[in-house]
Write an enzyme that holds these catalytic residues in place. Structure first.
Site, mmCIF file in Angstrom:
data_model
loop_
_atom_site.group_PDB
_atom_site.id
_atom_site.type_symbol
_atom_site.label_atom_id
_atom_site.label_comp_id
_atom_site.label_asym_id
_atom_site.label_seq_id
_atom_site.Cartn_x
_atom_site.Cartn_y
_atom_site.Cartn_z
ATOM 1 N N GLN A 121 1.016 -11.271 4.803
ATOM 2 C CA GLN A 121 -0.156 -10.593 5.402
ATOM 3 C C GLN A 121 -1.236 -10.435 4.347
ATOM 4 O O GLN A 121 -1.040 -9.734 3.357
ATOM 5 C CB GLN A 121 0.282 -9.215 5.902
ATOM 6 N N SER A 161 -5.248 -6.550 2.495
ATOM 7 C CA SER A 161 -5.790 -5.697 1.428
ATOM 8 C C SER A 161 -6.514 -6.513 0.372
ATOM 9 O O SER A 161 -6.117 -7.641 0.051
ATOM 10 C CB SER A 161 -4.665 -4.923 0.746
ATOM 11 N N GLU A 194 2.941 -3.254 12.264
ATOM 12 C CA GLU A 194 3.412 -3.044 10.888
ATOM 13 C C GLU A 194 4.013 -1.641 10.733
ATOM 14 O O GLU A 194 5.067 -1.455 10.141
ATOM 15 C CB GLU A 194 2.241 -3.216 9.919
ATOM 16 N N GLU A 229 -1.811 9.582 4.254
ATOM 17 C CA GLU A 229 -3.065 10.268 4.636
ATOM 18 C C GLU A 229 -3.729 9.543 5.809
ATOM 19 O O GLU A 229 -4.223 10.175 6.755
ATOM 20 C CB GLU A 229 -4.034 10.319 3.440
#
Ligand SMILES: Cc1cc2nc3c(=O)[nH]c(=O)nc-3n(C[C@H](O)[C@H](O)[C@H](O)COP(=O)(O)OP(=O)(O)OC[C@H]3O[C@@H](n4cnc5c(N)ncnc54)[C@H](O)[C@@H]3O)c2cc1C
Length: 404
Positions: A123, A126, A241, A373
């Protein structure tokens, strides 16, 4: 006793009976003990037992996803090879994304070798400047006839060194707001212009990598979804995911809690306070398992909703606490790292090889697949309906958003 008696507590429904009959056929035609795993998994796919909720002809039977548990337990008890372990990103995210957004041709091309683990997936979301805010990513794809030319850098790409295919999101329209100028592709990781470099983790292993794209070419036929629809396609990957990471349903008392119990048994006797601590962890693990079972039953169709973040948040903290408790139980031995510090590039992701390794690896659980978060933001906004996070750049053209 039949397979159905072992796995089911009530008389099978007609769909359950159909699935069990196909399992019997598979086990008779390809006995796991004497069949090559790739061949076994290929036959499993062809019989529609790979993902029962996928369409017929693409590894499924068009049935409820609930029935997959019956398939997995039935085949597992017969010693069948486990499908997902070698290709966690392909199975957890690649397959659901391809089946939801791919053309017939793409489903035919990608799904079978993904399921048999002949083609590993990674994947490529990022980037150094875009992790939690992945929609702000900078990797560019520019159209050139029937191809796209890709330039940019991705990071933390798990198993990129093993992968044949990568799911990549790239910016195709910098003048559109950040979520609207993205397009999603499947990229051949062996293509010229794709360079994979290892990144070593706290465990001493390089599960993940940096990936550089320098004028790499992707045929337009390897685009998933429409141009500019990359965010919509990405959401399918991201939702799956979270559940792939946090929604696991291991048999009762197995998985991380099973590993802790082994350490507990090997380090007896224990005082009452230690027993109490381990008992509390056991209860938390069981509550997570039951919550995930309930969530999987409520999931009428394949793609999970925002509530999939619950398992991810809970699992991350639980894994840290379980592995820390195991290290404590080992005493001074817990400070040693049995495998050394190997600087190896593993062929798959190992979450618990031994307690000290699990203690270090579990630090990543609250980061990978979206941080705790961010999961809490999703749950607050999308499940509880609380006011949203501040997003000042949402409607600006991406090219005008200040970035370092
Ligand atoms: C083991 C591992 C494997 C990974 N594998 C992959 C992979 O295969 N492919 C891939 O694409 N990525 C992968 N990642 C990357 C992962 O998805 C990112 O690390 C993650 O999304 C966080 O992004 P970041 O590291 O850039 O941190 P940042 O986004 O910079 O966040 C830094 C800190 O700020 C907090 N924060 C950021 N925004 C907010 C906000 N709006 N509200 C509250 N807090 C906020 C974060 O929670 C975090 O604590 C992997 C990461 C790890 C650790």
């Amino acid at each position: 006793m039949t397979v159905a008696d072992e796995v089911l507590t009530e008389a099978p429904t007609s769909d359950e009976a159909r699935v069990l009959e196909l399992c019997r056929t598979l086990l008779a035609e390809a006995p796991p003990a004497s069949t090559d795993p790739v061949e076994f998994l290929g036959r499993q796919f062809d019989l529609g037992l790979a993902w029962v909720h996928f369409p017929e002809g693409h590894g499924g039977l068009g049935l409820s996803p609930k029935l997959q548990k019956l398939v997995n337990e039935t085949l597992g008890r017969a010693g069948a090879p486990r499908a997902g372990g070698l290709n966690p990103i392909g199975h957890g995210m690649g397959a659901p994304t391809v089946v939801t957004h791919g053309s017939e041709e793409q489903k035919r091309r990608y799904l079978r070798p993904l399921f048999t683990n002949e083609e590993i997936w990674c994947q490529l979301f990022s980037e150094p400047g875009a992790g939690s805010d992945v929609a702000g990513l900078s990797t560019r794809a520019v159209r050139d006839g029937d191809e796209w030319i890709v330039n940019g850098q991705k990071v933390w790409t798990t198993l990129a060194h093993m992968a044949r295919w990568g799911m990549i999101v790239a910016r195709t329209d910098p003048e559109a707001p950040k979520h609207k100028g993205l397009t999603y592709f499947v990229v051949d990781m062996h293509a010229p212009g794709v360079e994979v470099r290892p990144l070593y983790q706290i465990t001493g292993e390089a599960e993940f990598n940096e990936v550089y794209f320098t004028d790499a070419r992707i045929p337009d036929s390897e685009r998933l979804g429409e141009v500019g629809e990359g965010w919509r396609v990405s959401l399918t990957t991201l939702m799956n995911e979270r559940v792939a990471i946090g929604g696991q349903i291991p048999p009762r008392g197995s998985g991380f809690i099973g590993e802790l119990m082994k350490v507990y048994a090997a380090t007896e006797p224990h005082d009452a306070a230690t027993r109490d601590e381990v008992m509390k962890l056991w209860i938390r693990a069981e509550v997570l398992r039951l919550t995930n079972i309930r969530a999987s039953h409520l999931r009428a169709q394949g793609t999970p909703g925002p509530e999939g973040s619950i398992g991810k948040v809970v699992m991350a903290e639980l894994h840290k606490d379980l592995s820390e408790c195991a290290v404590d139980l080992l005493g001074a031995e817990g400070m040693l790292f049995p495998a050394g510090y190997p600087m190896a590039r593993p062929t798959t992701t190992a979450l618990w090889d031994n307690a000290p390794q699990a203690f270090l690896r579990s630090r990543a659980n609250s980061i990978e697949g979206g941080t705790t978060e961010i999961m809490k933001n999703i749950l607050g906004e999308r499940v509880l309906g609380l006011p949203g996070d501040v997003r000042v750049d949402k409607d600006l053209p991406w090219s005008q958003v200040p970035r370092s």
